[in-house]
Structures are given as structure tokens and as C-alpha cells.
Design a protein around this motif. Structure first.
Motif, PDB file in Angstrom:
ATOM      1  N   GLU A 144       0.888  -1.259   0.114  1.00  0.00           N
ATOM      2  CA  GLU A 144      -0.014   0.024  -0.020  1.00  0.00           C
ATOM      3  C   GLU A 144       0.737   1.395  -0.078  1.00  0.00           C
ATOM      4  O   GLU A 144       0.545   2.040  -0.621  1.00  0.00           O
ATOM      5  CB  GLU A 144      -0.766   0.060   1.370  1.00  0.00           C
ATOM      6  CG  GLU A 144      -1.898   1.168   1.136  1.00  0.00           C
ATOM      7  CD  GLU A 144      -2.946   0.952   2.207  1.00  0.00           C
ATOM      8  OE1 GLU A 144      -3.652   1.972   2.659  1.00  0.00           O
ATOM      9  OE2 GLU A 144      -2.999  -0.116   2.780  1.00  0.00           O
ATOM     10  N   HIS A 145       1.955   1.257   0.647  1.00  0.00           N
ATOM     11  CA  HIS A 145       2.827   2.498   0.816  1.00  0.00           C
ATOM     12  C   HIS A 145       3.442   2.599  -0.479  1.00  0.00           C
ATOM     13  O   HIS A 145       3.755   3.983  -0.961  1.00  0.00           O
ATOM     14  CB  HIS A 145       3.899   2.349   1.741  1.00  0.00           C
ATOM     15  CG  HIS A 145       5.069   1.664   1.590  1.00  0.00           C
ATOM     16  ND1 HIS A 145       4.922  -0.040   1.646  1.00  0.00           N
ATOM     17  CD2 HIS A 145       6.294   1.794   0.824  1.00  0.00           C
ATOM     18  CE1 HIS A 145       6.244  -0.457   1.180  1.00  0.00           C
ATOM     19  NE2 HIS A 145       6.870   0.524   0.735  1.00  0.00           N
ATOM     20  N   GLU A 196       0.615   4.422  -2.518  1.00  0.00           N
ATOM     21  CA  GLU A 196       0.437   5.920  -2.129  1.00  0.00           C
ATOM     22  C   GLU A 196       1.383   6.594  -2.661  1.00  0.00           C
ATOM     23  O   GLU A 196       1.165   7.862  -2.879  1.00  0.00           O
ATOM     24  CB  GLU A 196       0.365   5.925  -0.640  1.00  0.00           C
ATOM     25  CG  GLU A 196      -0.836   5.332   0.065  1.00  0.00           C
ATOM     26  CD  GLU A 196      -2.089   6.050  -0.373  1.00  0.00           C
ATOM     27  OE1 GLU A 196      -2.022   7.181  -0.443  1.00  0.00           O
ATOM     28  OE2 GLU A 196      -3.254   5.308  -0.464  1.00  0.00           O
ATOM     29  N   LYS A 198       0.777   7.422  -6.051  1.00  0.00           N
ATOM     30  CA  LYS A 198      -0.278   8.357  -6.327  1.00  0.00           C
ATOM     31  C   LYS A 198       0.065   9.966  -6.137  1.00  0.00           C
ATOM     32  O   LYS A 198      -0.716  10.730  -6.491  1.00  0.00           O
ATOM     33  CB  LYS A 198      -1.437   8.177  -5.137  1.00  0.00           C
ATOM     34  CG  LYS A 198      -2.267   6.819  -5.504  1.00  0.00           C
ATOM     35  CD  LYS A 198      -3.528   6.727  -4.577  1.00  0.00           C
ATOM     36  CE  LYS A 198      -4.217   5.643  -5.096  1.00  0.00           C
ATOM     37  NZ  LYS A 198      -5.538   5.183  -3.980  1.00  0.00           N
ATOM     38  N   SER A 199       1.071  10.129  -5.276  1.00  0.00           N
ATOM     39  CA  SER A 199       1.439  11.471  -4.781  1.00  0.00           C
ATOM     40  C   SER A 199       2.243  11.856  -6.208  1.00  0.00           C
ATOM     41  O   SER A 199       2.182  13.377  -6.317  1.00  0.00           O
ATOM     42  CB  SER A 199       2.705  11.297  -3.707  1.00  0.00           C
ATOM     43  OG  SER A 199       3.908  10.635  -4.079  1.00  0.00           O
TER      44      SER A 199
END
Length: 780
Positions: A497-498, A501, A504-505
Motif C-alpha cells: 500500500e505504501h 500511495e 499516487k503522490s
């Protein structure tokens, strides 16, 4: 429309399937030459022809097309002095017969097929020519003895010679069997011979025609049959000359009817071609599209015809009214190219007179040209096109297209720098839209997702993707641009998940907003579809209930009229009987009066008889009188009332207010105003709700109801009344006898049982109960 477009859109595969449904080589030749028409009148004519065949096939009728041959080359040779052989002549006769069978089959159909009947009417019977040929030649292509008296005599003589030759040779083989290698009679060089041993050659004498491989056996024609063999051979030569004369005469007769025969085979080829189009439509479960020349396309549950029926996903597509261009975005393998090809293929099929695999109500446009630039990994040749070859094709399209064109771009702008490719794609689409063409384009570029929001004539679309299963659904979503599912898919597949994320950034704010907007549109679209389906289902149920209610009212009125008629007939008979009795009484009174002494009790008895003879008739009150009298009548639960507006009778089951009641009418409970009710009968005992379970063994009724022979509507009315009686009688289970028959009455009873509030369950009878001819109802 060139052959390349047919190949790219896979129209050639449809043609191949069409050819497989033809019955004759003539029809197959026509099918191979099929082409789309650009005149709407011609397209509609071809569609009407196909629809007539589909109508015939739907009725399980058949058009015979057997025994029809391509006799064009034979006809041509007959007209230039050539002589046809027996097989060619019999093919002409067979084609005449097959054409007449086709003609008779079409003309005997009592349905509206004006185009096919118009074609059949033009087929010439030519029975005399057919009969003349078949009188001379049999089905195997051999000339018959009856072809001419001369031929019959020649063959009779030949058979006589053959018989005499065999007789002599058989006798010789019997007497000289030791001199022969085998006691048989055989033929060499069209002459009868026997196998003679080498050492007895001189003894037998005659002509040697052949010998065995070893040279030990000679096939000899004995001297005693040489003359007979010569005569038989002469007879066969004469037979051959007579056969040639007969064939020459037949050929001349065929040549005289060349024009009629050529017209026949041309019409038969066309009928076979149309028949194949109908068979293909039946195979694809296709329907006739409505054609227009306004560039409007509306496809309902359209299915690509080259994908298996059990695998294909149906889609709704519309273009040409509110918007003239569709931009389909989204990832690969979602079905964009298949959808693009389907629109083009449907257009070609419809303009060629073929029906398309979609629901009734499909509408397609007639275009002068269909252009397509499709050449990715999903193309037929599996050939990866370069950017330059794509652009060369697009340049040609841009030069030729106009407002009467359908243009299909697959992966527009692909194969070059993404930023430049997206800009180029937008410019090409702008030009195509400004020309008035109908355009459908697919693309990967995210820049085109917002394209449809800035152009009045353009709308976005995408192929639906199920994130839960990580699989495309192949459903087209009009109005929703394609969204990237990379993050969702990666997360489902187990990517940390990290990492997601962090990825996505790196996405810009504008891209995030677009993705959120797309997600919102998708959810709104899904909810709107669900709401539409629910509303549509409720509408259909309401229409069905309204139809059933109207039908019930009609049946009630018919039954009431029937009862009134019966009552009038009975009353008439009663009045006639009363008049007859009255005349008898008057006659008796006259006889009494003629006597001087009349006793008092005689007068009393006669007057009493006269009073009894008078029928008692109930005078019907007018509606105004009845309502006036009933305005102040109080109604109570259990009272029998009449609903004036529906002309139906029911029972009051609940009082809602001073002037409003719930009335049970059959299976329905209606809310009715007091002014719409007229009292028919007061309750005689404590009211019992007809829906509730009330049981009383004193209520006499059988535990079975026989509906056999009843009309469907009458049977259901009788069943409803019987259930009320059965409930009052206290039965837990009753038997409804409807018989097996077509099954319509059984289905009606089952449908009735499903919705009746007093029926707990139902089943078909067991073997000892009557099987499928009986339905057993379990009552609450």
C-alpha cells in the motif's frame, strides 16, 4: 466502399457464412458478389426481401431449391450449334422442374410476401420441354428406348443378336469345356469371345482378340458367331447415330427456350441468395434494422456476429442526433476495437440487405462511404502497423470523407510521442467533426478524456472494468470516459500500500480530479441503470395488471349479458306458460257461468288458479332511483356492494372513514368513496373476512373442481369462486382437474395459485392423483 474495408471490418467472414447457407451454385455465386448499396430505396428493398424469408422461416415453412443446376454454359452451346449430351439435357429438365417447385411453393404461401411472389410469378413453367426431355432420357442420363420408334427397333435387334451369340457360345463352352481355360463368355473390343487354351486354337478356329499375360489363354471369337457379332456391331453403330439425332433435336428445342431458361435461372439464383440471407439472420438471431439517410445510428443490445453467442456481450450504442462523434478511452483488452468494428460491420451488413444481431427497434444509417483505420494487434492479419502507415491511411480518409461518411479510428495518434500524438488526435477529430462525418475513435491518451466535455458534438465513452474480478465486462458506457485502473489492480494483486500511495503522490491535481470525476460518473451511471430497470419492471407489471383488469371486466360484462339473456328467455317462457294456464282458467269460468247454479267454492278455486298463473316479475329500479334511495343507507363491514364506476361487485372489508371503505373485489382490495358504492345485499350473519381462513364442515362442496372443456377466462373465474366455497367448507387441500392438453390451462392455474393469498402451496398431481392433468392446492 473498397475491398480493404470489407477485409478490415471482417465483412468477408460474414460473406463466407452467407455462402454456406446457399442451396445452389447459382445462389452461392450471387452471395460471393454481395455488396453494400448506398441508395436508401435499394437498401430498404433488399431488407424487405430478407424479412420476407425470415417471416417464412419463422412459420416453419420451406422453399424447395433442390435439383437446380447452373446450365448457362449448356444454353450458350445450344444456341451456337453445339449438341448437348444426355447429362446436360437432363440437367436442363431438372432445373425446369426445380424452378416450378420453387414457384408453386412460394405462390401457395398464404402470407404477405409481395416481393418473393413477384419473383416467383416470373418463373416460366416450360412443362412441355421438360416432359419431352424426360420422355427421351432417364434420371441416370441414359437414352430411353421410347425416345424414338427407330431406336426401339434397333435396340430390339441388338438384344436379339446378343441373345443368339450367347446361346451359341454357351453351347460351345459346354461341349468344348476341356479346351477352355474357363467356361465363361466375355467381351473384348465390343465383341463376344471365349477363353481358349493355346494348344486348342486351331481346333476352335476364329479370330483372336486378346491373350493372357502368360500367353497360355487366347480370347477368341469363334467362327460360328463372327457374322452375328458383325451384325450386332452394325446395330450399335446405328444406335449411336440415332442417339446423336435425338440429342440434336433436344438441343434445338432447348435453344428455342434459351431466353426463358436464362430468366428462370437468374430468378432462382436471386431467390436462393435471398433465402440464404434469411437463414443467416435466423442463425444469428438477427432482426431487421430501420434505415435512414440522416446519419443516425441506434443499436439495441447489439452483438458482434463473429463472437460465439454464449461469449458475446450485448451493447447499446447511439450516435448521430445529440452528438456525431464518440471517443472511447480506456486500457487495452477492454473491447474497444471489437465495439468499433461492430458498428462498421453492422453498417455494411444492413446496407447489403442483411439483418443484424440486435433487438427489434435497431436503427442504422445509409452512408456513401465507410472509412476505417484499424491495424493494431487485434487486426485480422495480426500485423503491427507503424505510425507512418497509420498516418498514410488517415491522410487519405481526411481527403475523401464528408457528411455522408462513417469514420472509424482505432488508437488514433498511437505510435509516436504521447504528447504530440494526443494533440494530433484532437486536431484530426476536430476536422472530422467539422466536416459533419459520423466518427467513432478509440484512444489510450488521457488528454482525450476531457475532449468530449469541450465539444458540443462529441461525447466520451469507455468500456466497463470490474475491479473486483480484475476483468473487463465488455459493456460500453456512453457519457463516461475511461478511467485508469492501474492502482486498483495493483492493490488487488498484492502490491504494498505504501508503494501505491507514493505512486499516487506523483499524479498531478488535475489528473486526480479527472479520475474522481470519472468514478463519480460511473457510480451515477450504474445507479441510473438500476433505477431504470426497476422502473421499467414496475411499469411492465402495472401494464400487465391493467390488462388483466380490463380483460376481467370484459369477461364479466359478457357473462352478465349471457345471464340476462338466459333470464329473459326463462321469463318469456314463464309468461307464455302463464297465458296458456290463464286461457284454460277463463274457459273454465265461461263454462261455469253457463250453468244456472254456480257454487261459491268453485269461483274461489278458479280465481285462486288465475292468481297463481300470473308470473311474479321484479321491476328493475333506475340508477337514479336506486342512488336516491341509498344516499342515507349506512354500510357495514360484510355488506355486498356494487362499484358503480367499475361495474363490479365486492364486499366491504374495512371502513376507513365516514365516506370511504376498503372493498374486496375478487383478489383485489380497493379503496372506494361512498358515492361510488351501491348496496346490493346486507350481511346475513357476522361478517367473515374473505381473505381470512374460515372453516365449516356444514358447508357442502366437493374437494375437487373439474375445469376440463372450459374456456381459459371462464375457468379462472370458476376457480376463484370455488376457492371461496372450499375455504368455507374447511378443506386443507383441494384438487383442480384441468387435463393435460396444450398446458395453457395448467399454467393459468399455477399462475393463479402463485398470487392467491389463501393458497399456501401448489403442486402437480402424483401418478395415482392424475399426474400433470391435476394441480393440488394446499389452502391456508
Amino acid at each position: 466502399m473498397n475491398e480493404r474495408i470489407h477485409h478490415v471490418l471482417e465483412f468477408d467472414k460474414i460473406v463466407k457464412r452467407l455462402c454456406a447457407h446457399t442451396e445452389t451454385t447459382l445462389g452461392k455465386e450471387r452471395a460471393q458478389r454481395i455488396k453494400p448499396y448506398t441508395e436508401i430505396e435499394k437498401v430498404n428493398e433488399k431488407q424487405s426481401e430478407t424479412d420476407e424469408i425470415v417471416h417464412i422461416l419463422r412459420l416453419n415453412k420451406n422453399i424447395p431449391l433442390g435439383g437446380i443446376f447452373d446450365i448457362r454454359s449448356s444454353l450458350k452451346r445450344s444456341s451456337i450449334g453445339g449438341v448437348l449430351n444426355a447429362e446436360e439435357c437432363i440437367q436442363v429438365a431438372s432445373t425446369i422442374y426445380g424452378g416450378r417447385q420453387t414457384k408453386n411453393a412460394i405462390e401457395s404461401l398464404e402470407i404477405d410476401i409481395p416481393l418473393l411472389k413477384g419473383l416467383a410469378e416470373k418463373i416460366k413453367s416450360l412443362r412441355p420441354l421438360e416432359q419431352h426431355i424426360t420422355r427421351c432420357i432417364d434420371d441416370q442420363g441414359d437414352i430411353k428406348d421410347e425416345a424414338s420408334s427407330k431406336l426401339k427397333n434397333i435396340r430390339s435387334a441388338i438384344r436379339s443378336y446378343e441373345s443368339r451369340i450367347r446361346q451359341k457360345l454357351n453351347e460351345l463352352t459346354r461341349l468344348r469345356s476341356k479346351m477352355l481355360s474357363d467356361a465363361i463368355v466375355t467381351i473384348r473390343n465390343d465383341r463376344y469371345v471365349i477363353p481358349v487354351k493355346q494348344e486348342y486354337r486351331a481346333t476352335i478356329g476364329g479370330i483372336v482378340h486378346d491373350q493372357s499375360a502368360s500367353g497360355q489363354t487366347l480370347f477368341m471369337e469363334p467362327r460360328i458367331v463372327v457374322e452375328l457379332n458383325n451384325k450386332m456391331r452394325e446395330g450399335k453403330m446405328e444406335e449411336k447415330r440415332e442417339i446423336e439425332r435425338i440429342l440434336t433435336e433436344l438441343t434445338q428445342r432447348i435453344a428455342e427456350h434459351r431466353l426463358e431458361l436464362e430468366q428462370n435461372i437468374d430468378i432462382l439464383a436471386k431467390i436462393d441468395f435471398i433465402h440464404a440471407r434469411g437463414k443467416l439472420a435466423q442463425e444469428m438471431r438477427a432482426s431487421r434494422p430501420t434505415m435512414n439517410h440522416h446519419g443516425f445510428i441506434r443499436m439495441k443490445q447489439a452483438r458482434h456476429p463473429l463472437i460465439k453467442m454464449e461469449e458475446v456481450v450485448a451493447n447499446d450504442i447511439e450516435i448521430g442526433k445529440e452528438f456525431t462523434s464518440i471517443v472511447i478511452t480506456g486500457p487495452n483488452t477492454g473491447g474497444k476495437t471489437v465495439t468499433l468494428k461492430m458498428v462498421g460491420l453492422f453498417t455494411l451488413m444492413a446496407q447489403a440487405g442483411l439483418q443484424v444481431p440486435a433487438l427489434d427497434g435497431c436503427e442504422l444509417a445509409v452512408f456513401n462511404h465507410v472509412y476505417a483505420d484499424i491495424g493494431d494487434e487485434q487486426s485480422i492479419e495480426q500485423n503491427l502497423s507503424t505510425f507512418s502507415s497509420h498516418m498514410k491511411n488517415i491522410v487519405q480518409i481526411m481527403e475523401d470523407m464528408d457528411e455522408q461518411s462513417l469514420v472509424l479510428f482505432d488508437e488514433l495518434g498511437a505510435g509516436t510521442d504521447p504528447q504530440e500524438g494526443a494533440a494530433l488526435a484532437i486536431a484530426i477529430l476536430d476536422e472530422a467533426v467539422s466536416r459533419g462525418a459520423r466518427v467513432i475513435a478509440t484512444t489510450h491518451y488521457p488528454e482525450l478524456k476531457a475532449y468530449g466535455y469541450n465539444r458540443e458534438q462529441v461525447i466520451n465513452a469507455s468500456m466497463e472494468f470490474d475491479v473486483e474480478t480484475l476483468q473487463p465486462t465488455y459493456r460500453l458506457l456512453i457519457g463516461v470516459p475511461g478511467k485508469s485502473n492501474a492502482f486498483d489492480i495493483s492493490q488487488r494483486l498484492g502490491l504494498s500500500e505504501h508503494i501505491i500511495e507514493r505512486a499516487k503522490s506523483h499524479i498531478g491535481t488535475d489528473s486526480k480530479s479527472v479520475e474522481q470525476m470519472i468514478s463519480s460518473l460511473e457510480q451515477s451511471n450504474i445507479q441510473a441503470e438500476k433505477d431504470y430497470e426497476q422502473a421499467h419492471r414496475i411499469l411492465l407489471e402495472s401494464e400487465q395488471l391493467l390488462h388483466e383488469l380490463k380483460q376481467a371486466v370484459v369477461i364479466f360484462e359478457q357473462k352478465r349479458e349471457s345471464l340476462f339473456k338466459i333470464a329473459e328467455e326463462k321469463a318469456q317462457k314463464a309468461i307464455e306458460k302463464a297465458r296458456e294456464e290463464a286461457e284454460i282458467i277463463v274457459e273454465e269460468l265461461r263454462n261455469m257461468k253457463s250453468h244456472a247454479q254456480i257454487k261459491e267454492h268453485k269461483w274461489i278455486e278458479a280465481k285462486k288458479a288465475l292468481d297463481e298463473a300470473e308470473p311474479t316479475l321484479v321491476k328493475e329500479k333506475t340508477a337514479s332511483q336506486t342512488m336516491t334511495e341509498q344516499e342515507d343507507v349506512e354500510l357495514a363491514i360484510g355488506d355486498e356492494v356494487k362499484l358503480i364506476s367499475l361495474n363490479q361487485q365486492g364486499t366491504i372489508v374495512e371502513q376507513l372513514g365516514k365516506n370511504e371503505y376498503f372493498v374486496q373485489v375478487g383478489m383485489m382490495k380497493l379503496k372506494v368513496k361512498r358515492k361510488d358504492l351501491m348496496l346490493v345485499g346486507k350481511r346475513e350473519q357476522a361478517y367473515v373476512n374473505p381473505v381470512a381462513t374460515v372453516k365449516g364442515k356444514q358447508y357442502h362442496v366437493k374437494n375437487e373442481l373439474d375445469l376440463r372443456g372450459e374456456r381459459f377466462e371462464d375457468a379462472l373465474l370458476e376457480l376463484e369462486k370455488y376457492l371461496d366455497d372450499a375455504l368455507l367448507a374447511g378443506y386443507d387441500q383441494v384438487y383442480i382437474i384441468h387435463g393435460k392438453g396444450t398446458g395453457a390451462l395448467r399454467k393459468g392455474v399455477h399462475d393463479f395459485a402463485k398470487s392467491h393469498p389463501s393458497i399456501d402451496s401448489y403442486r402437480s398431481g402424483k401418478i395415482n392423483e392424475g399426474g400433470n392433468g391435476v394441480t393440488v392446492l394446499t389452502l391456508k
